[in-house]
Motif scaffolding. Structure first.
Motif, short mmCIF file in Angstrom:
data_model
loop_
_atom_site.label_atom_id
_atom_site.label_comp_id
_atom_site.label_asym_id
_atom_site.label_seq_id
_atom_site.Cartn_x
_atom_site.Cartn_y
_atom_site.Cartn_z
N ALA A 1 0.82 -1.14 -0.06
CA ALA A 1 0.01 -0.02 0.01
C ALA A 1 0.81 1.20 0.14
N SER B 1 0.64 3.92 -3.20
CA SER B 1 0.16 5.20 -2.79
C SER B 1 1.21 6.22 -3.29
N ASP C 1 -16.54 6.25 2.28
CA ASP C 1 -18.00 5.18 2.32
C ASP C 1 -18.90 5.86 3.18
N TYR D 1 -20.94 9.11 -2.73
CA TYR D 1 -21.23 7.41 -2.46
C TYR D 1 -22.63 7.52 -2.40
N PRO E 1 -16.60 2.75 -6.22
CA PRO E 1 -15.64 2.35 -5.23
C PRO E 1 -15.38 3.54 -4.21
N SER F 1 -11.20 4.90 0.07
CA SER F 1 -10.34 4.08 0.86
C SER F 1 -10.41 2.73 0.30
N ASP F 2 -9.25 2.05 0.03
CA ASP F 2 -8.96 1.01 -0.49
C ASP F 2 -7.73 0.39 -0.01
N ARG F 3 -7.54 -0.88 0.00
CA ARG F 3 -6.55 -1.46 0.88
C ARG F 3 -5.32 -1.30 0.24
N TYR F 4 -5.23 -0.89 -1.08
CA TYR F 4 -3.79 -0.77 -1.81
C TYR F 4 -3.42 0.69 -1.61
N GLY G 1 -6.70 5.43 -3.67
CA GLY G 1 -7.30 6.64 -3.31
C GLY G 1 -6.47 7.70 -2.71
N PRO H 1 -5.52 3.33 3.39
CA PRO H 1 -6.46 2.20 3.78
C PRO H 1 -6.37 2.07 5.72
#
Length: 511
Positions: free
Chosen positions: A56, A60, A113, A118, A125, A128-131, A134, A213
């Motif tokens: 991540a 980023s 989210d 949203y 999407p 916030s994403d795990r990789y 964003g 993330p």
């Protein structure tokens, strides 16, 4: 009396700089002491969060720094030199005045989210994403304004514009002119700014806490969490993670240098073949997305905050720290430029190119040793480690541009060195000093790690409160904190601009 006074002032400014930069020593000791503990290496390699946090962080960082550079180069290739370029530059302060946390809070409230976007388009999407994609895109938009502002100072040279116009008059497209002339000048001159952006992106904790993330977080947030643990193995893991961030900074800098070294020999050379530019619309959209994002952030925060206001003591503390930091930073920088050791000035830029996490940890260790943690004075001292390099970044070119003939004339009249400093040099630097005060103010407002650690939870600022509220689920309070964090630098920059205008009217030579 002149010589003793000169030595006394030189010793005073060296002591002041030494006390501010002293955390570099425990920071280096913290990093290298972790190398001597194989148990910490083993524990770090076996941690289930480590590899995902590293992925991540790299994603980023590459998205943030690479995206900011792409936006900057596309804007220059499309708009410079033209009236649209000047309009873009005049609109950049809208984004520059927005602190990172305020912008990240606006992005979270818009695209997070449960945010406005949203709710309108639930199939999109969240940011916030795990990789950390964003997070990287958020940083790219914010940092591109900084890189464009530096590029504006670099490209403010008439002969280069004349060469570009001459090449365009021969029928070459904007892209060909950009690759043949501008790219060779811009990229090497942006080295320091890109390095500072890279180091900050790799080690950012506050923006990563707001945007994500979340679990696992980026490596900087993970290192910060480990350093806050009471267990010695966990602290050594945090030190190793900080050392890894430093190594990643050096490796990515070397990789960027190698890429540029390979590409600079392949840039376009006029060969008689004319090619039109096909990406003008894309470049214009990317360029104008920067001030538009700043305006949208301000409007969104104002709409969500409604009538909510932050705690007034928090606002007063943030304002006091920023005013004190910018004032003392300006005094120390000017004294250093006059009486400091010019041969080691490059060392004062180290906080810009080193990850902030080990430096803040070194500050905290020193504060514990002298038992000064949890005080406003220690937080102000911690802010100066980042305020001074940025103010020197503004003041040093102006200092070197002072006309030496005026100094020689003053010496022939028998003026002392201190009199020349007060009556010749400082008056010529009024506008750069005002600009440096604005930069120092905004840098102090944005500080998170030194405020959190040196304040020991007892010194609450707008930045620390905004980060704490980012996970609270109370959008109105978060928007109010972020809005006030934005309004204070904005108001100060407006005051600086007003003073510059008044100064320009009173002193026509400073226009």
């Amino acid at each position: 009396m002149a010589a003793p006074l000169r030595y006394a002032l030189g010793l005073l400014v060296c002591c002041a700089i030494g006390s501010i930069y002293a955390p570099l020593i425990p920071a280096a000791n913290l990093l290298f002491s972790a190398l001597r503990h194989p148990d910490a290496w083993l524990s770090l390699s076996r941690d289930v969060q480590f590899l995902q946090a590293l992925a991540a962080t790299l994603t980023s960082t590459l998205a943030g720094v690479g995206g900011a550079l792409v936006i900057t180069l596309c804007a220059i290739a499309t708009l410079w030199p033209s009236r649209r370029w000047r309009r873009l530059v005049s609109a950049l302060p809208v984004m520059l005045a927005v602190p990172h946390i305020a912008f990240a809070s606006g992005v979270l409230l818009l695209a997070g989210d449960g945010g406005w976007l949203y709710r309108l388009l639930p199939w999109l999407p969240p940011v916030s994403d795990r990789y950390g994609i964003g997070l990287g895109l958020t940083i790219a938009i914010k940092e591109s304004a900084f890189l464009l502002w530096i590029a504006y100072a670099i490209l403010n040279e008439g002969r280069l514009a004349e060469k570009v116009i001459t090449l365009q008059s021969l029928g070459y497209g904007r892209g060909q002119c950009f690759r043949a002339l501008v790219l060779r000048v811009v990229v090497p001159s942006l080295t320091l700014a890109l390095t500072a952006t890279l180091a900050w992106t790799l080690s950012t904790v506050d923006v990563a806490l707001v945007i994500g993330p979340g679990n696992p977080p980026t490596l900087a947030v993970l290192a910060w969490q480990w350093l806050n643990q009471g267990d010695s193995i966990e602290q050594q893991k945090g030190a190793l993670a900080s050392l890894l961030l430093t190594a990643l900074t050096a490796c990515l800098m070397a990789l960027g240098w190698l890429i540029w070294h390979r590409l600079r020999h392949r840039v376009f050379t006029p060969d008689g073949e004319r090619r039109p530019t096909h990406y003008a619309v894309t470049g214009s959209l990317l360029a104008w997305s920067i001030p538009s994002a700043g305006i949208l952030c301000v409007a969104l925060l104002a709409a969500i905050a409604s009538e909510a206001v932050p705690s007034m003591p928090t606002v007063i503390i943030s304002l006091g720290l920023a005013l004190g930091g910018s004032f003392f930073g300006a005094v120390i920088c000017l004294l250093w430029l006059e009486w400091g050791l010019s041969r080691v000035t490059w060392l004062l830029y180290l906080p810009l190119v080193l990850p902030a996490l080990p430096l803040a940890a070194g500050q905290y260790q020193l504060a514990l040793i002298i038992q000064q943690d949890g005080t406003l004075l220690s937080v102000l001292w911690g802010h100066l480690l980042w305020i001074i390099p940025w103010m020197l970044f503004i003041l040093s070119p102006a200092w070197q541009a002072i006309d030496p003939r005026a100094i020689t004339l003053a010496r022939t009249l028998g003026w002392s060195r201190s009199a020349i400093f007060r009556r010749v040099k400082c008056p010529q630097l009024i506008r750069p000093i005002l600009a440096a005060l604005g930069v120092g103010f905004s840098v102090s407002i944005a500080q998170y790690l030194p405020t959190l650690w040196l304040g020991a939870g007892r010194v609450a600022t707008l930045t620390s409160e905004a980060v704490a509220l980012s996970s609270s689920g109370i959008p109105r309070l978060l928007a109010a904190q972020a809005l006030w964090q934005l309004l204070l630098p904005g108001a100060f920059f407006f005051l600086i601009a007003l003073l510059m205008r008044i100064t320009g009217r009173w002193r026509q030579g400073l226009r």
